[in-house]
Write an enzyme that holds these catalytic residues in place. Structure first.
Site, mmCIF file in Angstrom:
data_model
loop_
_atom_site.group_PDB
_atom_site.id
_atom_site.type_symbol
_atom_site.label_atom_id
_atom_site.label_comp_id
_atom_site.label_asym_id
_atom_site.label_seq_id
_atom_site.Cartn_x
_atom_site.Cartn_y
_atom_site.Cartn_z
ATOM 1 N N CYS A 162 36.843 58.656 38.557
ATOM 2 C CA CYS A 162 36.204 57.841 39.596
ATOM 3 C C CYS A 162 35.799 58.641 40.832
ATOM 4 O O CYS A 162 35.046 58.146 41.671
ATOM 5 C CB CYS A 162 37.126 56.701 40.014
ATOM 6 S SG CYS A 162 37.329 55.545 38.682
HETATM 7 N N1 CO8 Z 1 43.335 36.430 32.013
HETATM 8 C C1 CO8 Z 1 44.490 35.751 32.282
HETATM 9 N N2 CO8 Z 1 45.644 36.380 32.531
HETATM 10 C C2 CO8 Z 1 45.667 37.712 32.492
HETATM 11 C C3 CO8 Z 1 44.515 38.475 32.208
HETATM 12 C C4 CO8 Z 1 43.318 37.778 31.953
HETATM 13 N N3 CO8 Z 1 42.191 38.412 31.671
HETATM 14 N N4 CO8 Z 1 44.835 39.784 32.264
HETATM 15 C C5 CO8 Z 1 46.125 39.855 32.557
HETATM 16 N N5 CO8 Z 1 46.650 38.605 32.686
HETATM 17 C C6 CO8 Z 1 48.018 38.242 32.979
HETATM 18 C C7 CO8 Z 1 48.978 39.383 32.659
HETATM 19 O O1 CO8 Z 1 49.311 39.397 31.283
HETATM 20 C C8 CO8 Z 1 50.159 39.051 33.529
HETATM 21 O O2 CO8 Z 1 50.920 38.051 32.915
HETATM 22 P P1 CO8 Z 1 52.532 38.048 33.053
HETATM 23 O O3 CO8 Z 1 52.781 37.936 34.529
HETATM 24 O O4 CO8 Z 1 52.927 36.876 32.263
HETATM 25 O O5 CO8 Z 1 52.959 39.377 32.505
HETATM 26 C C9 CO8 Z 1 49.506 38.444 34.771
HETATM 27 O O6 CO8 Z 1 48.196 38.022 34.360
HETATM 28 C C10 CO8 Z 1 49.375 39.417 35.910
HETATM 29 O O7 CO8 Z 1 48.858 40.661 35.402
HETATM 30 P P2 CO8 Z 1 48.752 41.972 36.242
HETATM 31 O O8 CO8 Z 1 50.027 42.190 36.976
HETATM 32 O O9 CO8 Z 1 48.247 43.088 35.372
HETATM 33 O O10 CO8 Z 1 47.597 41.560 37.268
HETATM 34 P P3 CO8 Z 1 47.118 42.264 38.571
HETATM 35 O O11 CO8 Z 1 47.129 41.277 39.660
HETATM 36 O O12 CO8 Z 1 47.804 43.573 38.802
HETATM 37 O O13 CO8 Z 1 45.587 42.601 38.240
HETATM 38 C C11 CO8 Z 1 44.236 44.524 37.682
HETATM 39 C C12 CO8 Z 1 45.240 43.487 37.193
HETATM 40 C C13 CO8 Z 1 42.952 43.783 38.051
HETATM 41 C C14 CO8 Z 1 43.947 45.509 36.564
HETATM 42 C C15 CO8 Z 1 44.814 45.250 38.933
HETATM 43 O O14 CO8 Z 1 46.122 45.688 38.692
HETATM 44 C C16 CO8 Z 1 43.991 46.452 39.366
HETATM 45 O O15 CO8 Z 1 42.793 46.418 39.507
HETATM 46 N N6 CO8 Z 1 44.656 47.548 39.698
HETATM 47 C C17 CO8 Z 1 43.981 48.761 40.190
HETATM 48 C C18 CO8 Z 1 43.501 49.523 39.043
HETATM 49 C C19 CO8 Z 1 42.542 50.625 39.401
HETATM 50 O O16 CO8 Z 1 42.160 50.890 40.494
HETATM 51 N N7 CO8 Z 1 42.132 51.288 38.399
HETATM 52 C C20 CO8 Z 1 41.167 52.295 38.474
HETATM 53 C C21 CO8 Z 1 40.674 52.379 37.066
HETATM 54 S S1 CO8 Z 1 39.212 53.120 36.782
HETATM 55 C C22 CO8 Z 1 39.378 54.807 36.709
HETATM 56 O O17 CO8 Z 1 39.842 55.437 37.570
HETATM 57 C C23 CO8 Z 1 38.988 55.512 35.502
HETATM 58 C C24 CO8 Z 1 37.600 55.272 35.115
HETATM 59 C C25 CO8 Z 1 37.562 55.087 33.646
HETATM 60 C C26 CO8 Z 1 36.287 54.509 33.193
HETATM 61 C C27 CO8 Z 1 36.234 54.229 31.719
HETATM 62 C C28 CO8 Z 1 37.136 53.177 31.188
HETATM 63 C C29 CO8 Z 1 36.734 52.356 30.044
#
Ligand code: CO8
Length: 383
Positions: A162
């Site tokens: 990124c």
């Molecule tokens: N719908 C409904 N529920 C869901 C879904 C969904 N789609 N997804 C997850 N849940 C559930 C989970 O299972 C979990 O349930 P439980 O509590 O029962 O276990 C609950 O919702 C909460 O889940 P999370 O704790 O995971 O939810 P968050 O509030 O943390 O949100 C995010 C998830 C959006 C992923 C968040 O953590 C986030 O954005 N974090 C930052 C990540 C970040 O910055 N990443 C950078 C990545 S990109 C990068 O650097 C590399 C590039 C690579 C590119 C190529 C890739 C293909």
């Protein structure tokens, strides 16, 4: 007394964004994911009952928007993504005399940057192409883009996930300051959707495709209407497995490789989103605060924060920590709702769309952060 700025002579003189024509809304993605889940769960009912296989839980648009701020994403090739028997885009192999997809995206973004910077392609003597996942290892996509545009000099590919765009701008500045180039084009074609597992509810909504372009040159040659002097660039990396992809040429020689294994999530994209949140944000805010301190710039002098676009809650947290208050409208623009996470392109899209209203002397920060971990922060000032 502010320290003297060393690098006042290099400017960002123009930017461009290529927005792919296809749009996929959260609702469309969720509908396809949930139809796939119903099919998978019924086909695997016995194994799920015996505990051998995990049941797929439904996704939800409300969760996606609340957890990430994403409403839709642009995609290069929509066909296949919503087909529950495929759930990935269809991209046909192109012949050798056609531009590769990433080169085509980058060329489109570059044309807009040329127009804004008032530059002709032949004036560019360095092309850097960078993205989180490269289309092929060689020949460099940058060299293909160089030829397609008619640029001179030399070209190469690079990747810092990124942070590729900010690191690329910094490398271009080094080349210009050392005299190995005079005017550079940095392109970031992020064709991310082929890597997304649209069957995985935790990550199916995160990414979108886009390409950005930035022109960097000496202030004395620049004539674009909106130039930004780069006053400082601070780059940092710190190893983490919390955002990782393992797919590579080495996958081919794994002794136990099967087609099923090839498609498993850990080969393509692994993310521990919460840990990323907790570990990466302090790195970002500490780095930017120190950068400003070292340059003798007060945070109150920063008119705009063009931050990496991975998650709206992350950006709200970072801006609050940096400003010591909530950001006012327009201070830290968000493009996530429209584009989703576009890896290295995110902060550049925000910059491209929200800089023309600034006045001469206004300062801002372009800051990327992501896998690696990596952070790249550019302190810029409108000319
Ligand atoms: N719908 C409904 N529920 C869901 C879904 C969904 N789609 N997804 C997850 N849940 C559930 C989970 O299972 C979990 O349930 P439980 O509590 O029962 O276990 C609950 O919702 C909460 O889940 P999370 O704790 O995971 O939810 P968050 O509030 O943390 O949100 C995010 C998830 C959006 C992923 C968040 O953590 C986030 O954005 N974090 C930052 C990540 C970040 O910055 N990443 C950078 C990545 S990109 C990068 O650097 C590399 C590039 C690579 C590119 C190529 C890739 C293909």
């Amino acid at each position: 007394m502010p320290k003297l700025f060393k690098e006042t002579q290099v400017v960002i003189s123009g930017t461009g964004v290529f927005t792919p024509p296809g749009v996929v809304t959260n609702e469309e993605l969720v509908e396809a994911h949930n139809a796939y889940a119903v099919k998978f769960n019924s086909e695997n009912a016995k194994a799920i009952e015996s505990g051998e296989v995990e049941e797929i839980q439904p996704s939800s648009s409300e969760f996606i928007e609340k957890a990430s701020g994403i409403k839709r994403r642009h995609v290069m090739f929509k066909e296949g993504i919503l087909d529950i028997d495929r759930m990935m885009p269809i991209i046909h192999q192109r012949s050798l005399d056609e531009l590769s997809v990433c080169a085509e995206m980058a060329v489109n973004a570059a044309h807009e940057a040329f127009a804004r910077a008032n530059k002709k392609p032949e004036e560019i003597d360095l092309v850097i192409c960078g993205s989180s996942t490269t289309q092929r290892p060689w020949p460099a996509v940058a060299v293909e883009i160089q030829q397609a545009l008619g640029c001179s000099g030399y070209a190469f590919d690079m990747s810092v996930a990124c942070s590729t765009a900010t690191f690329g701008i910094s490398i271009a500045m080094d080349a210009i300051l050392s005299g190995t180039a005079t005017c550079a084009l940095i392109v970031n074609p992020e064709l991310v959707t082929p890597q997304v597992n649209f069957r995985d509810r935790d990550s199916h909504f995160i990414f979108g495709d886009v390409a950005t372009a930035v022109i960097v040159e000496k202030a004395e040659t620049a004539s674009g209407a909106h130039q930004f002097r780069v006053l400082d660039r601070t780059l940092k990396t710190s190893f983490s497995n919390n955002i990782r992809t393992d797919f590579s040429y080495i996958t081919r020689v794994e002794p136990d490789l099967t087609l099923e294994r090839f498609f498993e999530q850990d080969q393509w994209f692994v993310q521990h989103g919460r840990k990323v949140f907790k570990e990466l944000l302090p790195m970002v805010t500490t780095l930017v605060k120190k950068q400003l301190e070292d340059k003798g710039v007060k945070i109150s002098e920063i008119k705009r924060l063009w931050l990496h676009q991975a998650n709206i809650n992350m950006n709200l947290f970072a801006t609050q920590k940096l400003l010591g208050r909530k950001a006012q409208a327009g201070e830290a623009p968000i493009v996530l709702d429209e584009y989703a996470n576009t890896a290295s392109a995110g902060s550049i899209i925000a910059f491209h769309k929200f800089h023309e209203d600034l006045s001469s002397g206004d300062k801002g920060i372009i800051c990327s952060f992501g896998a690696g971990y990596s952070v790249g922060s550019l302190l810029v000032e409108k000319v």
